[in-house]
Write a protein that holds these residues in place. Structure first.
Motif, PDB file in Angstrom:
ATOM      1  N   ASP A   1       0.807  -1.169  -0.015  1.00  0.00           N
ATOM      2  CA  ASP A   1      -0.093  -0.093  -0.007  1.00  0.00           C
ATOM      3  C   ASP A   1       0.671   1.203  -0.080  1.00  0.00           C
ATOM      4  OD1 ASP A   1      -2.344  -1.173   0.045  1.00  0.00           O
ATOM      5  OD2 ASP A   1      -2.514  -1.551   2.164  1.00  0.00           O
TER       6      ASP A   1
ATOM      7  N   THR B   1       2.880   1.931  -3.546  1.00  0.00           N
ATOM      8  CA  THR B   1       2.003   1.760  -4.975  1.00  0.00           C
ATOM      9  C   THR B   1       2.686   2.530  -5.829  1.00  0.00           C
ATOM     10  OG1 THR B   1      -0.027   1.372  -3.545  1.00  0.00           O
ATOM     11  CG2 THR B   1      -0.085   2.116  -5.941  1.00  0.00           C
TER      12      THR B   1
ATOM     13  N   ASN C   1      -2.209  -1.749 -12.322  1.00  0.00           N
ATOM     14  CA  ASN C   1      -2.598  -0.193 -11.792  1.00  0.00           C
ATOM     15  C   ASN C   1      -3.214  -0.180 -10.360  1.00  0.00           C
ATOM     16  OD1 ASN C   1      -5.203  -1.856 -11.550  1.00  0.00           O
ATOM     17  ND2 ASN C   1      -5.750  -1.550 -13.735  1.00  0.00           N
ATOM     18  N   GLU C   2      -3.795   0.925  -9.866  1.00  0.00           N
ATOM     19  CA  GLU C   2      -3.826   1.001  -8.509  1.00  0.00           C
ATOM     20  C   GLU C   2      -4.868  -0.129  -8.081  1.00  0.00           C
ATOM     21  OE1 GLU C   2      -5.038   4.851  -7.319  1.00  0.00           O
ATOM     22  OE2 GLU C   2      -3.043   5.951  -7.909  1.00  0.00           O
ATOM     23  N   ALA C   3      -5.887  -0.541  -8.751  1.00  0.00           N
ATOM     24  CA  ALA C   3      -6.943  -1.467  -8.155  1.00  0.00           C
ATOM     25  C   ALA C   3      -6.037  -2.863  -8.023  1.00  0.00           C
ATOM     26  CB  ALA C   3      -7.914  -1.525  -9.073  1.00  0.00           C
ATOM     27  N   ARG C   4      -5.212  -2.979  -9.100  1.00  0.00           N
ATOM     28  CA  ARG C   4      -4.721  -4.476  -9.220  1.00  0.00           C
ATOM     29  C   ARG C   4      -3.720  -4.495  -7.930  1.00  0.00           C
ATOM     30  NH1 ARG C   4      -3.765  -6.311 -15.464  1.00  0.00           N
ATOM     31  NH2 ARG C   4      -6.045  -6.353 -15.859  1.00  0.00           N
TER      32      ARG C   4
ATOM     33  N   ALA D   1      -3.723  -2.862  -5.191  1.00  0.00           N
ATOM     34  CA  ALA D   1      -4.730  -2.904  -3.879  1.00  0.00           C
ATOM     35  C   ALA D   1      -5.088  -4.486  -3.646  1.00  0.00           C
ATOM     36  CB  ALA D   1      -5.599  -1.880  -4.045  1.00  0.00           C
ATOM     37  N   ALA D   2      -5.450  -4.880  -4.806  1.00  0.00           N
ATOM     38  CA  ALA D   2      -5.834  -6.437  -4.644  1.00  0.00           C
ATOM     39  C   ALA D   2      -4.747  -7.395  -4.169  1.00  0.00           C
ATOM     40  CB  ALA D   2      -6.511  -6.805  -6.243  1.00  0.00           C
TER      41      ALA D   2
ATOM     42  N   THR E   1      -4.727  -6.674  -0.452  1.00  0.00           N
ATOM     43  CA  THR E   1      -5.995  -7.351  -0.118  1.00  0.00           C
ATOM     44  C   THR E   1      -5.871  -8.967   0.058  1.00  0.00           C
ATOM     45  OG1 THR E   1      -7.449  -5.697  -0.837  1.00  0.00           O
ATOM     46  CG2 THR E   1      -8.645  -7.594  -0.317  1.00  0.00           C
TER      47      THR E   1
ATOM     48  N   ASN F   1       1.439 -10.054 -10.207  1.00  0.00           N
ATOM     49  CA  ASN F   1       0.908 -10.292  -8.996  1.00  0.00           C
ATOM     50  C   ASN F   1       1.432 -11.608  -8.509  1.00  0.00           C
ATOM     51  OD1 ASN F   1      -0.795 -10.912 -11.412  1.00  0.00           O
ATOM     52  ND2 ASN F   1      -1.971 -12.150  -9.671  1.00  0.00           N
TER      53      ASN F   1
END
Length: 430
Positions: free
Chosen positions: A53, A56, A86-89, A91-92, A95, A141
């Motif tokens: 986080d 990023t 990207n930011e969503a990936r 963040a995933a 998570t 990832n």
């Protein structure tokens, strides 16, 4: 953590020496992790998630470098999609690590326990595999998923990602190592070679003294090379030639939603449907609206003669289209005579990954589920659910298409072995 440290790329002077050093360090780290408490492993995972986080921007910068190089090399859209962050990936990924924290510790579980007539008490207890070498292609990832799952299961990991994701994977790896240090665990529990040299893969495959299991995650060429060259046991993730089968009693609206999602949600993932099979008895009712949906979404359809007869925009399917992993907005469509022919087609052309039947006939569905020999078999659901995170595993290292040790999504529990504990009171064998 400085961006300069994250993006460090210098090559080793002697690759063989470096790989041996990695192996020794991994073995030492595995010994420490095998004794680590659940609390310390979870603390490392939580700290690694926080590091992802917090960094990023650095990870995005590293991925930008990889994406520019990949476009210059002319990588396919599917490969670029797998590579891009990207930011969503990002963040995933964080998570996913926190979801792994929430999972039960797979180590030390009593899998079975029984008493013998002579008074011996025997237990089968879960233990780590040890050192796991993971070879994967362009999805950065996987670095977070694989490192996190190995850590939770008490294993050290040597990660060899694809050269395309070198900078991205390095940035993510440093976040994992930051988490390990914060929890007082050896940072060498997660390592990688500091080179893109493909010779590192060959050396890793021969490191039977230090590595307990190799997990390849990628295309057929990579997996075949690993099987052919490895002196270490292999847990394989092969290509995803996934099928969706529309039974004659399929609900049209369910079928439309499932087919479009199964093919097009993300075409570059191994759970994407590559072949659609449709019962002849329902083809005229089901296919025209589904073909229209696919065309509207930009999907190329290749079909047999009966499919072509229903739409002038369907291209003729070649013989090798039935066993092809397109990883692109291309779908092969075939009309079959019924459930038996559909299952025969899957057995002949599939890769034992994921198959789905769409039907309101429970008897047909149960027969499909019981008979089809794949790691994941579904009823009335998109094949894109073939994912350890969607199974509640937090993440996955891959989908195992073999049958030994683990099958389907490989999560924490699948990264364990077991040993027998025998407790006596002085018994001797007559």
């Amino acid at each position: 953590m400085q961006a300069e440290a994250i993006l460090k790329t210098e090559a080793p002077r002697d690759l063989a020496e470096e790989m041996t050093a990695l192996g020794r360090a991994a073995r030492e780290a595995a010994d420490a992790l095998a004794k680590a408490s659940t609390e310390s492993k979870n603390a490392a995972l939580d700290a690694a998630a926080s590091a992802i986080d917090a960094h990023t921007d650095e990870i995005l910068e590293a991925n930008h470098r990889d994406m520019e190089a990949a476009r210059d090399k002319g990588l396919t859209p599917a490969m670029l999609d797998r590579l891009e962050l990207n930011e969503a990936r990002i963040a995933a990924m964080a998570t996913g690590l926190r979801e792994i924290v929430a999972l039960p510790d797979p180590i030390g579980r009593v899998l079975a326990e029984w008493d013998r007539p002579n008074g011996l008490r025997i237990s089968r207890v879960s233990v780590p595999l040890g050192v796991i070498g993971i070879i994967y292609e362009s999805r950065p990832n996987v670095t977070a998923d694989a490192g996190g799952l190995c850590l939770k299961a008490g294993n050290a990991a040597i990660l060899r990602g694809g050269s395309e994701s070198f900078h991205s994977s390095g940035a993510i790896l440093e976040c994992l190592r930051t988490g390990l240090r914060a929890a007082g665990l050896p940072a060498n529990a997660v390592q990688r070679p500091h080179t893109r040299d493909r010779a590192a893969v060959g050396l890793l495959l021969g490191m039977s003294e230090y590595v307990d299991v190799i997990i390849p995650r990628g295309g057929r060429g990579l997996v075949e090379r690993v099987f052919n060259e490895s002196r270490v046991p292999v847990l394989a993730h092969l290509e995803g030639i996934c099928h969706t089968y529309l039974h004659e009693r399929a609900d049209l609206e369910k079928a439309r939603r499932i087919v479009v999602n199964a093919k097009l949600r993300r075409t570059g993932v191994c759970g994407a449907t590559e072949t659609l099979l449709v019962d002849a008895a329902a083809a005229e009712a089901l296919l025209p609206p589904i073909l229209a949906d696919l065309r509207a979404a930009g999907c190329e359809v290749r079909g047999d003669r009966r499919v072509q007869a229903l739409s002038s925009e369907v291209l003729p399917a070649a013989n090798d289209d039935w066993g092809k992993e397109f990883l692109a907005p291309i779908l092969a469509v075939r009309v079959v005579s019924g459930l038996d022919e559909a299952m025969e087609h899957i057995a002949r052309h599939g890769s034992h990954h994921t198959e789905s039947i769409v039907t309101e006939d429970e008897e047909a569905a149960e027969r499909f589920l019981a008979t089809v020999d794949s790691g994941i078999v579904m009823h009335n659901a998109s094949t894109q659910f073939a994912d350890g995170g969607e199974f509640g595993m937090g993440a996955e290292i891959g989908i195992s298409t073999g049958k030994l040790h683990a099958r389907g999504p490989v999560g924490c529990e699948e990264l364990t072995s077991y040993k027998y504990l025998v407790r006596g009171s002085g018994q001797i064998r007559p």
